[in-house]
Design a protein around this motif. Structure first.
Motif, PDB file in Angstrom:
ATOM      1  N   ARG A 144     108.045  -5.119  -3.238  1.00  0.00           N
ATOM      2  CA  ARG A 144     107.797  -6.283  -2.395  1.00  0.00           C
ATOM      3  C   ARG A 144     107.061  -5.867  -1.133  1.00  0.00           C
ATOM      4  O   ARG A 144     107.290  -4.780  -0.583  1.00  0.00           O
ATOM      5  N   LEU A 145     106.182  -6.768  -0.656  1.00  0.00           N
ATOM      6  CA  LEU A 145     105.412  -6.555   0.557  1.00  0.00           C
ATOM      7  C   LEU A 145     105.873  -7.544   1.614  1.00  0.00           C
ATOM      8  O   LEU A 145     106.068  -8.729   1.321  1.00  0.00           O
ATOM      9  N   SER A 146     106.071  -7.056   2.815  1.00  0.00           N
ATOM     10  CA  SER A 146     106.474  -7.945   3.902  1.00  0.00           C
ATOM     11  C   SER A 146     105.256  -8.660   4.457  1.00  0.00           C
ATOM     12  O   SER A 146     104.118  -8.426   4.035  1.00  0.00           O
ATOM     13  N   ALA A 147     105.442  -9.487   5.458  1.00  0.00           N
ATOM     14  CA  ALA A 147     104.398 -10.392   5.936  1.00  0.00           C
ATOM     15  C   ALA A 147     103.163  -9.655   6.428  1.00  0.00           C
ATOM     16  O   ALA A 147     102.031 -10.059   6.138  1.00  0.00           O
ATOM     17  N   ASP A 148     103.351  -8.574   7.170  1.00  0.00           N
ATOM     18  CA  ASP A 148     102.186  -7.869   7.760  1.00  0.00           C
ATOM     19  C   ASP A 148     101.805  -6.633   6.968  1.00  0.00           C
ATOM     20  O   ASP A 148     101.039  -5.794   7.450  1.00  0.00           O
ATOM     21  N   CYS A 149     102.325  -6.510   5.785  1.00  0.00           N
ATOM     22  CA  CYS A 149     102.067  -5.324   4.965  1.00  0.00           C
ATOM     23  C   CYS A 149     101.157  -5.714   3.808  1.00  0.00           C
ATOM     24  O   CYS A 149     101.451  -6.682   3.084  1.00  0.00           O
ATOM     25  N   HIS A 150     100.046  -4.957   3.615  1.00  0.00           N
ATOM     26  CA  HIS A 150      99.086  -5.284   2.561  1.00  0.00           C
ATOM     27  C   HIS A 150      98.740  -4.044   1.767  1.00  0.00           C
ATOM     28  O   HIS A 150      98.633  -2.948   2.323  1.00  0.00           O
ATOM     29  N   HIS A 151      98.593  -4.222   0.460  1.00  0.00           N
ATOM     30  CA  HIS A 151      98.144  -3.152  -0.426  1.00  0.00           C
ATOM     31  C   HIS A 151      96.843  -3.577  -1.092  1.00  0.00           C
ATOM     32  O   HIS A 151      96.467  -4.752  -1.065  1.00  0.00           O
ATOM     33  N   ALA A 152      96.226  -2.634  -1.710  1.00  0.00           N
ATOM     34  CA  ALA A 152      94.912  -2.918  -2.301  1.00  0.00           C
ATOM     35  C   ALA A 152      95.016  -3.941  -3.419  1.00  0.00           C
ATOM     36  O   ALA A 152      94.167  -4.831  -3.557  1.00  0.00           O
TER      37      ALA A 152
END
Length: 804
Positions: A668-676
């Protein structure tokens, strides 16, 4: 020579014979005497009538009354103030055979004479002179009525008095009124008066259904009621009857064949016992209409007799002083067919004089079907909505189940069938107790609260009082399109109808209850082609004081109450084991029709739909991952409500959650976290209180994936956790060596600062505050599941093994 003249009478001119002065004078004198005599007799008659008025009773009876079943069979008779049994009738209500026999045997000229028959009196007087005793009285029916209403001696003076009274009767009453007096007051032995009372007492039937032989018997009995009573000497009574039959044949009123057939009919001795069926209903109606002599009811005589016997037999297997009540109504018109107010009317130990049909008693869980129906009408649930049977608090009110165990997530229909308390209290809290009470009261199901009390959540668990007759009227609504009505006791009672549920809600609730199998049967294991479909519900009041069972079929609605009228407890006796078997005995003995055996077509407002847990929404084939459990539900007006929102804000909120995740790892990714590479993922969460009852796979399916290591925590993460201290998971415990006391553990919930609920194998066993110790004894060997949970949904669970 002296001439003598002979006096020759001169004949009067034609047309003037007898009009000489002397004749005229004699005629005038006799005319005056006659006129004076007639005037004197008239004056004497007027004075006699004024000084000695007729002591007329009520022509239709006086004081007493009879309560009748719908077919005219007597249920209970009430004697008058003098203790006389008299059931009033009119000539039209008596068999024509009896009237024919009476008038031809006792008084053939009844409708011609003025009260006395001079020829009969002269004959009687001549017989008395010839035989030096009275051979026949020469009495007319009018004279017999005169003797009945004003008894006198059998002397010559008494006979003159009887004649005077007979003439007085004819002057005041019509022939029909005089005949009615005879029908109701003729003596038939002991305290029995009137042909109707005699017919019931000696023949066991009303006087409008007499045979030739029976009509003859009742005609002759008043002549000598003490000597010819069939209950004392049947042979003598038969001899007197045959005398009447012979007379009817001699007069050619009846044919020889009719007389011969009547002679064959034996006179049997019957024990004289007043009828006593539906005794408390009869008393109720008699007190409500004290001036009414014939009180007709809607009771089915044969059905009433059968159910009274069934109730009496059933009570022999229950504890001392136990009573019972049963009410059966016809759904079409709410006619009361069976009214059993107590187990045994004359049993003082059972307080048999107390009418439990209209007594105020705690209803236990019997109101729950109406709560579920109102929730359906409000759009809160469908038949398979997800409800929670888990420990919950509603302010200071903490309801538990009758069994003290909890089932976790459960469908609405199953929660109703199992009569679970927590889901019902949860629904009532959402519907509103005051509104619920008002809605039922408007439909005729009044709930009596303690003095000064306001409607509260305890009402749905029996925290009020209701009456059996009101419950039955309301349950009938489930087979009457949601329309309740008050049971009708008399044919003239109005049908008072009021809506309690919509047609669709009533149909769904009935379908939910009909799916409940009979005790001892699994669903579908008994033959519905021979047994009617029954929507049934039981209830037990606090302290085992009241055991209820209510059931409704297409044709009938039946209510059963069992308990002690004085309110003392019956430990171990509750609705499902005490009242329900009697309910089904009654249902299986009732008449059936084909319609009662077949499924009912739902109304237009009801449809079926596939819904999914935990969200409660319609199944979406495009998102099968959101459907953890699928059910086919009955829905009302096409409304498919989502699962009810949770009451307390907590981290384990239920519902649909959409989040971003790493496409490769699934983290899971939090609100300000981004992956490719990202993807949108969604899961369906269960209500927090449901998790302790879910399987490992269901918990995993509803859990959020772990947060990626390079992402900061967000609000979806749980901020605190809970663990049990005092025993390790999968530990084995046993009693102390050499001790006969079972194994015991002292446990603490670490991580909680509020109320902690402790469950052992799903059964509520205690509560603690914060991390205070919870001590529990384990008397039964085997696997044990220990759960600690808070009201906010935090929980922890471990399993241990208890050794022998």
């Amino acid at each position: 020579m002296k001439i003598r003249f002979k006096r020759v009478p001169i004949s009067p001119p034609p047309g003037e014979i007898g009009t000489t002065p002397r004749h005229n004078k004699n005629r005038w004198r006799w005319s005056k005497y006659c006129a004076f005599f007639l005037l004197a007799m008239f004056v004497i008659a007027i004075l006699f009538d004024r000084i000695c008025p007729l002591p007329l009773p009520d022509a239709n009876g006086q004081g007493g009354a009879i309560v009748l079943a719908r077919d005219g069979t007597p249920l209970r008779a009430f004697a008058d103030a003098s203790g006389i049994w008299r059931y009033p009738v009119t000539p039209e209500q008596v068999s024509p055979l009896y009237l024919e026999t009476l008038l031809n045997y006792e008084d053939r000229w009844f409708y011609q004479h003025p009260g006395i028959n001079p020829l009969a009196l002269l004959r009687a007087f001549g017989q008395m002179l010839l035989h030096q005793h009275i051979v026949s009285g020469g009495s007319t029916l009018t004279m017999q009525v005169a003797r009945i209403i004003d008894p006198h001696s059998r002397s010559f003076g008494g006979k003159l008095w009887q004649v005077a009274r007979a003439l007085q009767l004819e002057a005041h009453l019509s022939k029909r009124e005089i005949l009615t007096l005879y029908l109701n007051y003729a003596p038939y032995g002991g305290a029995i008066q009137g042909v109707q009372a005699a017919s019931y007492a000696y023949l066991g039937k009303p006087a409008n259904r007499l045979s030739h032989a029976e009509a003859a018997l009742l005609t002759v009995l008043p002549q000598s009621p003490s000597r010819w009573r069939p209950d004392r000497d049947a042979a003598r009574a038969q001899t007197a009857r045959d005398k009447v039959l012979q007379r009817m044949g001699d007069l050619q009123i009846w044919s020889k064949a009719q007389v011969d057939d009547a002679r064959i009919e034996a006179v049997s001795a019957r024990r004289l016992t007043p009828p006593l069926k539906a005794a408390l209903l009869a008393e109720r109606l008699y007190e409500a209409a004290p001036g009414q002599r014939n009180i007709a009811t809607t009771i089915d005589n044969e059905m009433q007799s059968a159910m009274e016997a069934r109730v009496a037999a059933y009570l022999t297997h229950l504890p001392d002083r136990t009573s019972a009540a049963m009410l059966i109504v016809d759904n079409s018109n709410l006619d009361t067919l069976v009214y059993v107010g107590s187990g045994a009317f004359a049993d003082e130990a059972r307080l048999g004089h107390v009418d439990m049909v209209r007594a105020w008693r705690s209803p236990g869980s019997t109101l729950k079907p109406f709560l579920y129906g109102l929730a359906l009408d409000d759009g809160l649930i469908d038949s398979e909505s997800l409800l929670l049977d888990a420990p919950q608090s509603f302010g200071d009110y903490r309801p538990g189940n009758f069994s003290a165990t909890f089932n976790g997530p459960i469908g609405a229909a199953e929660a109703l069938r199992l009569s679970l308390n927590v889901p019902a209290v949860d629904l009532l809290d959402r519907v509103g107790p005051a509104r619920f009470v008002a809605r039922l009261g408007n439909a005729g199901l009044n709930i009596k609260l303690p003095a000064g009390a306001e409607p509260n959540l305890s009402i749905i668990l029996g925290g009020g009082a209701v009456r059996l007759e009101d419950l039955v009227g309301a349950y009938a609504a489930l087979n009457r399109n949601g329309i309740a009505a008050h049971p009708r006791l008399r044919p003239q009672d109005p049908l008072i109808e009021r809506n309690v549920l919509s047609e669709g809600a009533a149909w769904i609730v009935r379908a939910m209850l009909e799916a409940n199998p009979r005790p001892g049967y699994a669903p579908g294991t008994f033959d519905l082609t021979t047994r009617p479909r029954v929507a049934w519900k039981t209830g037990t009041s606090y302290g085992f004081r009241d055991a209820w069972a209510l059931g409704t079929t297409r044709r009938y609605t039946i209510g059963v109450w069992i308990g002690r009228p004085d309110g003392t407890p019956l430990p171990g006796q509750y609705g499902a084991v005490t009242a329900l078997p009697l309910l089904f005995q009654a249902i299986d003995s009732l008449p059936r029709n084909t319609a009662a055996l077949l499924p009912d077509v739902p109304p237009a407002s009801v449809s079926s739909a596939d819904i999914c847990w935990p969200l409660g929404l319609v199944f979406d084939a495009a998102a099968p991952e959101l459907c953890h459990r699928k059910f086919t539900a009955w829905v009302l007006n096409g409304v498919i409500p989502p699962t009810l929102p949770e009451r307390e804000a907590n981290i384990w909120s239920s519902g649909f959650i959409s989040f971003r995740a790493d496409a490769k790892t699934g983290l899971r990714l939090s609100a300000d976290c981004h992956h490719a590479q990202e993807k949108i993922t969604q899961i369906a969460r269960w209500p927090a209180l449901a998790y302790p009852w879910l399987s490992r796979a269901q918990r995993q399916q509803a859990s959020l994936p772990a947060l990626a290591s390079d992402c900061a925590a967000d609000a979806l993460d749980g901020s605190n956790s809970l663990r049990i201290e005092g025993v390790t998971p999968n530990a084995a415990i046993a009693r102390a060596p050499g001790s006969d006391k079972p194994a015991m553990l002292s446990l603490r919930a670490i991580g909680a600062n509020t109320r902690v609920i402790w469950l052992i194998n799903g059964r509520l066993e205690g509560e603690t505050l914060g991390n205070k110790a919870f001590e529990h004894v384990f008397p039964t060997p085997g696997a044990q599941t220990i759960t600690a949970m808070t009201a906010s949904g935090l929980y922890t669970q471990i399993e241990i093994q208890v050794l022998r």
